[in-house]
Motif scaffolding. Structure first.
Motif, PDB file in Angstrom:
ATOM      1  N   SER A 147       8.455   6.132 -16.061  1.00  0.00           N
ATOM      2  CA  SER A 147       7.278   6.808 -15.522  1.00  0.00           C
ATOM      3  C   SER A 147       6.639   5.894 -14.486  1.00  0.00           C
ATOM      4  CB  SER A 147       6.285   7.150 -16.633  1.00  0.00           C
ATOM      5  OG  SER A 147       5.822   5.972 -17.268  1.00  0.00           O
ATOM      6  N   ARG A 148       5.736   6.470 -13.720  1.00  0.00           N
ATOM      7  CA  ARG A 148       5.066   5.677 -12.695  1.00  0.00           C
ATOM      8  C   ARG A 148       3.602   6.056 -12.610  1.00  0.00           C
ATOM      9  NH1 ARG A 148       8.201   6.498  -7.436  1.00  0.00           N
ATOM     10  NH2 ARG A 148       6.510   5.207  -6.577  1.00  0.00           N
ATOM     11  N   ASP A 149       2.790   5.098 -12.207  1.00  0.00           N
ATOM     12  CA  ASP A 149       1.368   5.310 -11.969  1.00  0.00           C
ATOM     13  C   ASP A 149       1.101   4.802 -10.558  1.00  0.00           C
ATOM     14  OD1 ASP A 149      -1.389   5.242 -11.774  1.00  0.00           O
ATOM     15  OD2 ASP A 149      -1.671   4.654 -13.870  1.00  0.00           O
ATOM     16  N   ASN A 150       1.064   5.713  -9.609  1.00  0.00           N
ATOM     17  CA  ASN A 150       0.906   5.296  -8.213  1.00  0.00           C
ATOM     18  C   ASN A 150      -0.449   4.651  -7.952  1.00  0.00           C
ATOM     19  OD1 ASN A 150       3.476   6.171  -7.537  1.00  0.00           O
ATOM     20  ND2 ASN A 150       2.773   8.179  -6.813  1.00  0.00           N
ATOM     21  N   ALA A 151      -1.462   5.027  -8.728  1.00  0.00           N
ATOM     22  CA  ALA A 151      -2.786   4.417  -8.550  1.00  0.00           C
ATOM     23  C   ALA A 151      -2.776   2.941  -8.936  1.00  0.00           C
ATOM     24  CB  ALA A 151      -3.819   5.167  -9.376  1.00  0.00           C
ATOM     25  N   LYS A 152      -1.855   2.578  -9.825  1.00  0.00           N
ATOM     26  CA  LYS A 152      -1.766   1.191 -10.273  1.00  0.00           C
ATOM     27  C   LYS A 152      -0.567   0.460  -9.668  1.00  0.00           C
ATOM     28  CE  LYS A 152      -4.064   1.960 -14.720  1.00  0.00           C
ATOM     29  NZ  LYS A 152      -3.964   1.820 -16.195  1.00  0.00           N
ATOM     30  N   ARG A 189       0.801  -1.218   0.000  1.00  0.00           N
ATOM     31  CA  ARG A 189       0.000   0.000   0.000  1.00  0.00           C
ATOM     32  C   ARG A 189       0.832   1.266   0.000  1.00  0.00           C
ATOM     33  NH1 ARG A 189      -4.457  -1.518   4.712  1.00  0.00           N
ATOM     34  NH2 ARG A 189      -5.251  -3.423   3.726  1.00  0.00           N
ATOM     35  N   THR A 190       2.153   1.107   0.044  1.00  0.00           N
ATOM     36  CA  THR A 190       3.008   2.285   0.193  1.00  0.00           C
ATOM     37  C   THR A 190       3.881   2.514  -1.027  1.00  0.00           C
ATOM     38  OG1 THR A 190       4.682   0.931   1.305  1.00  0.00           O
ATOM     39  CG2 THR A 190       3.071   2.079   2.698  1.00  0.00           C
ATOM     40  N   PHE A 191       3.405   2.076  -2.178  1.00  0.00           N
ATOM     41  CA  PHE A 191       4.196   2.204  -3.400  1.00  0.00           C
ATOM     42  C   PHE A 191       4.631   3.644  -3.632  1.00  0.00           C
ATOM     43  CE2 PHE A 191       5.696   1.243  -7.542  1.00  0.00           C
ATOM     44  CZ  PHE A 191       5.274   2.253  -8.399  1.00  0.00           C
ATOM     45  N   SER A 192       3.766   4.583  -3.333  1.00  0.00           N
ATOM     46  CA  SER A 192       4.070   5.988  -3.619  1.00  0.00           C
ATOM     47  C   SER A 192       5.252   6.522  -2.811  1.00  0.00           C
ATOM     48  CB  SER A 192       2.845   6.868  -3.367  1.00  0.00           C
ATOM     49  OG  SER A 192       2.467   6.807  -1.999  1.00  0.00           O
ATOM     50  N   THR A 193       5.670   5.801  -1.792  1.00  0.00           N
ATOM     51  CA  THR A 193       6.797   6.247  -0.967  1.00  0.00           C
ATOM     52  C   THR A 193       8.128   5.659  -1.427  1.00  0.00           C
ATOM     53  OG1 THR A 193       6.639   4.461   0.656  1.00  0.00           O
ATOM     54  CG2 THR A 193       5.279   6.428   1.042  1.00  0.00           C
ATOM     55  N   TYR A 194       8.099   4.921  -2.527  1.00  0.00           N
ATOM     56  CA  TYR A 194       9.306   4.270  -3.020  1.00  0.00           C
ATOM     57  C   TYR A 194       9.824   4.931  -4.281  1.00  0.00           C
ATOM     58  CZ  TYR A 194       8.829   0.397   0.228  1.00  0.00           C
ATOM     59  OH  TYR A 194       8.764  -0.368   1.357  1.00  0.00           O
TER      60      TYR A 194
END
Length: 122
Positions: free
Chosen positions: A71-76, A27-32
C-alpha cells in the motif's frame, strides 16, 4: 532523483507479521510506481509486490499472494509492505524501489533503497 529508506525489518517467528515501510524523498512521489523486492542468501533478487503510481493497482509474486499487502500513502511519501503468516522462506533482505510512471507489474526500477533485513525463525 528519489532517495528511498526502508525500515521495519527484524526477527519474527513463523506465522508472525511485520510491516515494512519505505520513505521516499522528493515532491513527486505520487508519480512513481513502487515495488518491493527481496534477496535471500545465495539467491537472486526477486520481485515481491508492486503498486502503480496512478490507480493504485497492485501485483504480487505467487509466493506471497494472500499473505502480503502493498500500500502507499502519498501524503507521507511512504510505501508499506504488510507481511502476514510469515514463513522461514520469507527470510531475506527486502528492498523498495521506485519507477516513475510505472505500472504495478513493472520489474525494472530506477531507484533503490539500501534494504532492511527480515529473518523468520521456525
Amino acid at each position: 532523483q528519489v532517495q528511498l529508506v526502508e525500515s521495519g525489518g527484524g526477527l519474527v517467528q513463523a506465522g508472525g507479521s511485520l510491516r515494512l515501510s519505505c520513505a521516499a524523498s522528493g515532491r513527486t512521489f505520487s508519480t512513481y510506481a513502487m515495488g518491493w523486492f527481496r534477496q535471500a542468501p545465495g539467491k537472486e533478487r526477486e520481485f515481491v509486490a508492486g503498486i502503480s503510481w496512478s490507480t493504485g493497482s497492485t501485483d504480487y509474486a505467487d509466493s506471497v499472494k494472500g499473505r502480503f499487502t502493498i500500500s502507499r500513502d502519498n501524503a507521507k511519501n511512504t510505501v508499506y509492505l504488510q507481511m502476514n503468516s510469515l514463513k522461514p522462506d520469507d527470510t531475506a533482505v527486502y528492498y523498495c524501489a521506485a519507477n516513475q510512471f510505472g505500472s504495478a507489474r513493472s520489474r525494472t526500477y530506477s531507484y533503490w533503497g539500501q534494504g532492511t533485513s527480515v529473518t523468520v525463525s521456525s
